[in-house]
Design an enzyme around this catalytic site. Structure first.
Site, PDB file in Angstrom:
ATOM      1  N   LYS A 201      -0.610  -1.726   5.109  1.00 54.15           N
ATOM      2  CA  LYS A 201      -0.868  -1.867   3.550  1.00 54.15           C
ATOM      3  C   LYS A 201      -0.264  -3.077   2.475  1.00 54.15           C
ATOM      4  CE  LYS A 201      -0.133   1.110  -0.072  1.00 54.15           C
ATOM      5  NZ  LYS A 201      -0.069   2.391  -0.695  1.00 54.15           N
ATOM      6  N   ARG A 223       6.083  -3.743  -6.073  1.00 57.01           N
ATOM      7  CA  ARG A 223       5.603  -3.167  -4.729  1.00 57.01           C
ATOM      8  C   ARG A 223       6.539  -4.080  -3.025  1.00 57.01           C
ATOM      9  NH1 ARG A 223       4.829   2.031  -6.167  1.00 57.01           N
ATOM     10  NH2 ARG A 223       3.073   2.408  -7.379  1.00 57.01           N
ATOM     11  N   LYS A 254      -5.151  -1.330   4.127  1.00 58.05           N
ATOM     12  CA  LYS A 254      -6.086  -1.456   2.786  1.00 58.05           C
ATOM     13  C   LYS A 254      -5.338  -2.520   2.394  1.00 58.05           C
ATOM     14  CE  LYS A 254      -4.194   1.841  -0.784  1.00 58.05           C
ATOM     15  NZ  LYS A 254      -3.433   2.463  -1.213  1.00 58.05           N
TER      16      LYS A 254
HETATM   17  C1  PBG Z   1       0.537   5.365  -3.159  1.00 59.82           C
HETATM   18  C2  PBG Z   1      -1.329   4.696  -3.316  1.00 59.82           C
HETATM   19  C3  PBG Z   1      -1.204   4.085  -3.793  1.00 59.82           C
HETATM   20  C4  PBG Z   1      -3.145   3.723  -3.015  1.00 59.82           C
HETATM   21  C5  PBG Z   1      -2.754   4.970  -2.324  1.00 59.82           C
HETATM   22  N1  PBG Z   1      -1.523   5.578  -1.942  1.00 59.82           N
HETATM   23  C6  PBG Z   1      -0.954   3.215  -4.940  1.00 59.82           C
HETATM   24  C7  PBG Z   1      -0.189   2.203  -4.330  1.00 59.82           C
HETATM   25  O1  PBG Z   1       0.099   1.914  -3.238  1.00 59.82           O
HETATM   26  O2  PBG Z   1       0.280   2.142  -5.594  1.00 59.82           O
HETATM   27  C8  PBG Z   1      -4.045   2.887  -3.794  1.00 59.82           C
HETATM   28  C9  PBG Z   1      -5.474   3.699  -3.716  1.00 59.82           C
HETATM   29  C10 PBG Z   1      -6.216   3.334  -4.824  1.00 59.82           C
HETATM   30  O3  PBG Z   1      -6.242   1.565  -5.449  1.00 59.82           O
HETATM   31  O4  PBG Z   1      -7.803   3.238  -4.593  1.00 59.82           O
HETATM   32  N2  PBG Z   1       1.191   4.682  -2.076  1.00 59.82           N
END
Ligand code: PBG
Length: 330
Positions: A201, A223, A254
């Site tokens: 991620k 983050r 992701k």
């Molecule tokens: C929570 C999370 C996020 C997304 C999914 N779970 C946001 C982030 O990490 O800031 C993003 C999903 C999307 O943009 O569709 N941590």
């Protein structure tokens, strides 16, 4: 000279198999079907509430009482899985609503599972919608703490499994979170609950619209101390490997669209099912261009989904799942 030219041409006529629709279909290497897609659902507090999300046309936050109808509609279109996100204003330093038995996610999961038991219910496991800082872990000495967050992340996953989730999906990017969840689930009698790990991620600008949807933007900083640097491919393989060792059943990359190379590499190295998350920013860009008449939405979205499959994805989490179901069923 002439002879050689003719031979080359005859052996390299790739257009031969493109001549008609049926012929093209016979030699098609990849396909998309409704059961490839997982539809994200945002559950919010209140009664009879439907809150549109400005940057995500067609996507709404739904109060829990509206989920039964929604889930039947999704099932009738052939959608087989949803990914649940809880949205709330009840935030505190310990993210207590993340693992409360009657928390928003737990109530949503329960209603969905009761109204449609065959639906595969996945749930996002993270602290960011529930911490007062909007960070994915607890804050200690002004830093996002890893080890003390693990216990709460594992408790969150267990409470979601108890509410009925089939698959828990940790997205906080804390080191060791998959192992912590696997251990607690197993020692609590939930050894059959699967884990879909948000393994690779990235700290991405493509999450912008989601943070509005989930009311989960960080209140300070960013983050980047826990999500991955978008420049790194080899490190992504280490993240995936670590999650597999810790007991992940499905691994995820992701965002999706800008990271197809990561998916392709993961496909060649690992044999687990791979999920791609076609995130909010990817969705919003396509919707915005389509609204202006600049692109053909349906054609672009189908091509995009096919690109995920070609790269090696098994499951695709996408806000287009409902649209795709409509297009593919007709
Ligand atoms: C929570 C999370 C996020 C997304 C999914 N779970 C946001 C982030 O990490 O800031 C993003 C999903 C999307 O943009 O569709 N941590």
């Amino acid at each position: 000279m002439t002879e050689k030219k003719i031979n080359l041409a005859e052996s390299h006529r790739l257009r031969r198999l493109r001549g008609s629709k049926f012929l093209r279909e016979l030699v098609q290497e990849n396909d998309i079907k409704v059961s490839d897609f997982i539809y994200p659902l945002f559950a919010c507090e209140g009664q009879n509430k439907r809150e549109p999300i400005a940057a995500m046309p067609g996507i709404e936050r739904l109060s829990v009482d509206l989920l039964e109808k929604e889930i039947h509609e999704l099932a009738s279109k052939g959608i087989k899985s949803v990914l649940v996100f809880g949205v709330t204003d009840r935030k505190d330093a310990q993210a207590s609503q993340a693992y409360a038995q009657d928390g928003i996610s737990q109530r949503a999961i329960h209603v969905i599972k009761e109204s449609c038991p065959e639906m595969v219910v996945m749930s996002d496991v993270c602290l960011c919608p529930f911490t007062d800082t909007g960070h994915c872990g607890l804050i200690e000495n002004k830093r996002v703490a890893n080890d003390s967050s693990l216990e709460l992340i594992a408790k969150t996953a267990l409470s979601q499994a108890q509410a009925g989730a089939d698959v828990v999906a940790p997205s906080a990017m804390m080191d060791g979170q998959v192992a912590a969840i696997r251990e607690l689930l197993s020692s609590s009698g939930y050894q059959d609950t699967a884990i879909m790990a948000y393994s690779a991620k990235f700290a991405s600008a493509f999450y912008g619209p989601f943070r509005e949807a989930a009311n989960s933007a960080p209140q300070f900083g960013d983050r980047k101390s826990y999500q991955m640097n978008p420049a790194n491919l080899r490190e992504a393989m280490r993240e995936i490997e670590a999650d597999i060792e810790q007991g992940a059943d499905i691994v995820m990359v992701k965002p999706g669209m800008p990271y197809l190379d990561v998916i392709a590499h993961a496909r060649s190295e690992f044999d687990l099912p791979i999920a791609a998350y076609n995130v909010s920013g990817e969705f919003s860009m396509i919707k915005a261009a389509a609204e202006r008449g600049w692109i053909d939405e349906q054609a672009v979205v189908k091509e995009l989904m096919l690109s995920f499959k070609r790269a090696g994805t098994d499951l695709i989490i996408t806000y287009f799942a409902k649209d795709l179901a409509n297009w593919l069923n007709n």
